[in-house]
Design an enzyme around this catalytic site. Structure first.
Site, mmCIF file in Angstrom:
data_model
loop_
_atom_site.group_PDB
_atom_site.id
_atom_site.type_symbol
_atom_site.label_atom_id
_atom_site.label_comp_id
_atom_site.label_asym_id
_atom_site.label_seq_id
_atom_site.Cartn_x
_atom_site.Cartn_y
_atom_site.Cartn_z
ATOM 1 C CG ASN A 9 -1.658 1.295 1.429
ATOM 2 O OD1 ASN A 9 -1.777 2.079 0.486
ATOM 3 N ND2 ASN A 9 -2.174 1.527 2.624
ATOM 4 C CD1 TRP A 10 3.449 1.169 -3.132
ATOM 5 C CD2 TRP A 10 3.592 2.657 -4.807
ATOM 6 N NE1 TRP A 10 4.256 0.634 -4.107
ATOM 7 C CE2 TRP A 10 4.358 1.519 -5.140
ATOM 8 C CE3 TRP A 10 3.521 3.715 -5.722
ATOM 9 C CZ2 TRP A 10 5.059 1.416 -6.345
ATOM 10 C CZ3 TRP A 10 4.215 3.612 -6.920
ATOM 11 C CH2 TRP A 10 4.975 2.482 -7.222
ATOM 12 C CE LYS A 11 0.387 3.602 4.951
ATOM 13 N NZ LYS A 11 -0.081 3.691 6.320
ATOM 14 C CG HIS A 94 -5.983 1.777 5.031
ATOM 15 N ND1 HIS A 94 -5.583 2.696 5.967
ATOM 16 C CD2 HIS A 94 -4.940 0.943 4.854
ATOM 17 C CE1 HIS A 94 -4.338 2.417 6.331
ATOM 18 N NE2 HIS A 94 -3.924 1.366 5.661
ATOM 19 C CD GLU A 96 -3.202 5.475 6.682
ATOM 20 O OE1 GLU A 96 -3.180 5.615 5.455
ATOM 21 O OE2 GLU A 96 -2.244 4.984 7.331
ATOM 22 C CD GLU A 165 -3.852 -2.742 7.173
ATOM 23 O OE1 GLU A 165 -2.770 -2.995 6.646
ATOM 24 O OE2 GLU A 165 -4.416 -1.647 7.027
ATOM 25 N N GLY A 171 1.929 2.047 10.722
ATOM 26 C CA GLY A 171 2.852 3.172 10.606
ATOM 27 C C GLY A 171 3.511 3.556 11.922
ATOM 28 C CB SER A 210 4.830 -1.952 11.935
ATOM 29 O OG SER A 210 4.360 -0.627 12.172
ATOM 30 N N GLY A 231 2.588 -1.218 4.273
ATOM 31 C CA GLY A 231 2.596 0.210 3.975
ATOM 32 C C GLY A 231 4.007 0.715 3.736
ATOM 33 N N GLY A 232 4.589 1.334 4.755
ATOM 34 C CA GLY A 232 5.894 1.994 4.629
ATOM 35 C C GLY A 232 6.957 1.154 3.941
HETATM 36 C C1 PEP Z 1 -0.954 0.074 5.824
HETATM 37 O O1 PEP Z 1 -0.891 1.192 5.350
HETATM 38 O O2 PEP Z 1 -1.891 -0.664 5.517
HETATM 39 C C2 PEP Z 1 0.075 -0.365 6.755
HETATM 40 C C3 PEP Z 1 -0.053 -1.535 7.326
HETATM 41 O O3 PEP Z 1 1.106 0.511 6.980
HETATM 42 P P1 PEP Z 1 2.521 0.168 7.676
HETATM 43 O O4 PEP Z 1 3.015 -1.121 7.066
HETATM 44 O O5 PEP Z 1 3.398 1.314 7.348
HETATM 45 O O6 PEP Z 1 2.259 0.012 9.137
#
Ligand code: PEP
Length: 251
Positions: A9-11, A94, A96, A165, A171, A210, A231-232
């Site tokens: 997930n590039w956000k 998601h 967010e 999640e 994050g 994470s 994500g990151g």
């Molecule tokens: C996400 O954006 O779905 C996510 C899990 O982010 P991260 O891996 O950065 O925690």
């Protein structure tokens, strides 16, 4: 047998220039014997993903869509539009979007339905806040989020990917332990089995929060963890490819 899936997930990150390097490295690094891999990019980059990933084993998709198919919905993007650019997956619900854009579970359900109408596979996210975990109501929260989707969306033969999640792990660098993840994943699988019978065994439940190269293998070794929503770490080719390899080894 469920094939593991690692979806990045590039956000809201990327640029035409930097995407070239990242997509090129992912394309080169993922081989057919690996776990399934997808990158979920900002909508304006779908054409670039299509052009750079077509013919490879890497799938691509989006991070959001409209619950409507067409019409006067300024700023929205429909499932059919995403599909025109070869998108296979789309994230729905998601945390967010639930928190920052006030998306309710009802909206999440409508978006999942819209994804199916457009031929996409929704990746439906559920997960508890830290205070909810600390109050011991994780399962109740996750169940309510899932039931809302099931009640509105109903389920035929469509494909669905779920992502557990925990919001406190997204994050933050704080990951659920493999045992914590497995506990919730097994709970989700049992809930789905009550609703769908044996079909629940086919559905992939990804863990997100994470995920990194260093913790991926232990997480993916859990029996009900079918891969990750990343994500990151999906923005760094080397790290992301290590996570895909960890899923392939654990498969
Ligand atoms: C996400 O954006 O779905 C996510 C899990 O982010 P991260 O891996 O950065 O925690």
């Amino acid at each position: 047998m469920r094939r593991k899936l690692v979806a990045g997930n590039w956000k809201m990150h990327g640029s035409r220039r930097s995407n070239e390097d990242l997509l090129g490295a992912v394309r080169e690094g993922v081989r057919s014997q690996h776990a399934e891999c997808a990158v979920l990019v900002p909508a304006p980059f779908l054409a670039q993903a299509e052009s750079l990933l077509s013919g490879s084993v890497v799938a691509w998709g989006a991070q959001n869509l409209s619950e409507h198919d067409a019409g006067a919905f300024t700023g929205e993007v429909s499932a059919a539009m995403l599909a025109e650019f070869g998108a296979r997956y789309v994230i729905v619900g998601h945390s967010e979007r639930r928190a920052l854009f006030a998306e309710s579970s009802k909206t999440v359900a409508l978006k999942a339905q819209a994804a199916w109408r457009g031929g996409l596979v929704p990746v439906v996210c559920v997960g508890e806040q830290l205070d909810e975990r600390e109050s011991g109501i994780t399962e109740r929260v996750v169940e309510a989020q899932l039931e809302a989707v099931l009640a509105t969306a109903g389920l035929g033969e469509q494909e669905l990917v779920l992502a557990y999640e925990p919001v406190w792990a997204i994050g933050t660098g704080r990951t659920a332990t493999p045992e914590q993840a497995q506990e919730v994943h097994a709970f989700i699988r049992a809930l789905m089995a009550r609703r769908l019978g044996s079909r629940a065994a086919e559905w992939r439940i990804l863990y997100g929060g994470s995920v990194k190269a260093g913790n991926a293998r232990a997480l993916f070794s859990m029996p009900d963890v079918d891969g990750g929503l990343v994500g990151g770490a999906s923005l760094q080719a080397g790290e992301f490819l290590e996570i895909v390899r960890a899923a392939s080894v654990a498969a």
